[in-house]
Design a protein around this motif. Structure first.
Motif, mmCIF file in Angstrom:
data_model
loop_
_atom_site.group_PDB
_atom_site.id
_atom_site.type_symbol
_atom_site.label_atom_id
_atom_site.label_comp_id
_atom_site.label_asym_id
_atom_site.label_seq_id
_atom_site.Cartn_x
_atom_site.Cartn_y
_atom_site.Cartn_z
ATOM 1 N N LEU A 37 42.763 32.170 39.225
ATOM 2 C CA LEU A 37 41.751 31.963 38.489
ATOM 3 C C LEU A 37 41.646 32.922 37.291
ATOM 4 C CD1 LEU A 37 38.837 30.799 40.679
ATOM 5 C CD2 LEU A 37 40.542 29.269 39.348
ATOM 6 N N GLY A 38 41.906 34.252 37.802
ATOM 7 C CA GLY A 38 41.799 35.341 36.770
ATOM 8 C C GLY A 38 42.693 35.305 35.763
ATOM 9 N N PHE A 39 44.012 35.029 36.071
ATOM 10 C CA PHE A 39 45.354 34.883 35.160
ATOM 11 C C PHE A 39 44.958 33.821 34.170
ATOM 12 C CE2 PHE A 39 49.335 33.918 33.349
ATOM 13 C CZ PHE A 39 49.999 35.085 33.234
ATOM 14 N N THR B 245 41.412 34.298 43.396
ATOM 15 C CA THR B 245 41.098 35.187 42.358
ATOM 16 C C THR B 245 42.297 35.609 41.413
ATOM 17 O OG1 THR B 245 39.362 36.130 43.858
ATOM 18 C CG2 THR B 245 40.099 37.544 42.047
#
Lengths: 204, 204
Positions: free
Chosen positions: A126-128, A123
């Motif tokens: 992918l979020g970064f 998470t």
DNA sequence: ACCTGAACACCGTTCAAGT
DNA sequence: ACCTGAACACCGTTCAAGT
């Protein structure tokens, strides 16, 4: 994928894809039930590019997958954010998850924590990468806002105090690497906690 | 916002909004330059709902903001993912960031690390909430896939071994709380490291 | 099985015109 | 300043028809 890379997600229309293939829009429906399935195909190809690296130390495998995910985001910034919106059930995504499971297991994380920590890690990564691709981390954007004079500045004292550190000098590579190191430490701490817990407790 | 909550982002068209307001589509262009600006307005309202809590301990403030962000994602699952795609320069988003800065400072994190750790934290929280809202963490999806018999199962041995932990029992509340606690520990470790470093080193 | 052509019910946005 | 109406250049998808 080429259309998305060149013109953004908006450029990926059934009609544009068909035209690129020298075919009528309706011809695509022999290969794909609808547009969503077509986008799913793009996401699947992204996951294929991440893949699992063959490396010895679990830390290096985590570092490699994180770095590759981010590289994929830079190559395909328009498609990448879709990764956060689709369930992880496709073959390619399960292979990536499996590789992270293996790394966490080698790190000594307890079985009951492995899936959770995998989600925590993926998470963040992918979020970064999606934030970067989507422009959430724009170079200089926050400092500019903080430097803006007027009434707003008074309400944001810490933005002012921390002004010199606000945009990481635009060096997101270094920041991302530091973040990943912090998370590797967190994983090591979790496995240490598990080791100690197992030695002291009767069962659990 | 109502249109988005009821029918997803696809239901938010200039024409639908105009019709909801009993007005012609073109009338909206007196209030907003284009559709993107209209969506920016939705995002800004989401950030207003997160806001900064008035709490004593920095840990509690981190917990409260994380929990509120996730609650907002559940109320507005269609709009929430847009948060990851827009630069943090609006008034509401700067206020949230400022509050996290304050919590990290009270935690004892070094000034030079505060913006980075803020991004690490908010990236994870937004990423988790967006994943949940977008359906990436679907209950039972991964276990179902892992349980699928045939050739695929053999290539995913850890999915099989960890089957009982794969979906966190569908209890994402507990998993998210655990994640946030882990990150709070990470922050505490960073500040401890800073405290020790400052005592031992001449300057830095 | 794969493709076409016409049609339907939509989009965001421009432009000219009204008050 | 705010709103309308017509138009333009698009969408995804259905349907009937062809091979």
């Amino acid at each position: 994928m080429t259309l998305a890379d060149e013109g953004g997600l908006a450029a990926v229309s059934m009609r544009a894809v068909a035209s690129r293939l020298g075919v009528t829009p309706m011809a695509l429906y022999s290969y794909v039930p609808d547009k969503e399935a077509l986008l799913d195909g793009l996401v699947e190809r992204l996951l294929d590019e991440i893949r699992a690296p063959a490396s010895r130390a679990w830390e290096d495998r985590i570092r490699a997958m994180a770095s590759r995910a981010r590289a994929v985001a830079r190559r395909h910034p328009a498609v990448f954010p879709l990764l956060l919106a689709r369930p992880v059930v496709t073959p390619a995504s399960l292979l990536v998850v499996e590789a992270i499971f293996a790394a966490l297991r080698d790190a000594g994380v307890a079985d009951r924590d492995i899936p959770r920590v995998e989600r925590l890690l993926s998470t963040f990564v992918l979020g970064f990468a999606a934030s970067e691709a989507g422009g959430r981390l724009g170079p200089g954007s926050v400092p500019t806002a903080a430097r803006r004079s007027g009434s707003e500045a008074a309400e944001l004292p810490l933005h002012h105090t921390l002004a010199e550190f606000l945009d990481a000098g635009g060096n997101w590579d270094a920041e991302f690497d530091e973040d990943v190191e912090d998370l590797i430490h967190l994983i090591a701490a979790l496995s240490e906690h598990e080791r100690v817990g197992r030695a002291n407790l009767p069962r659990r």
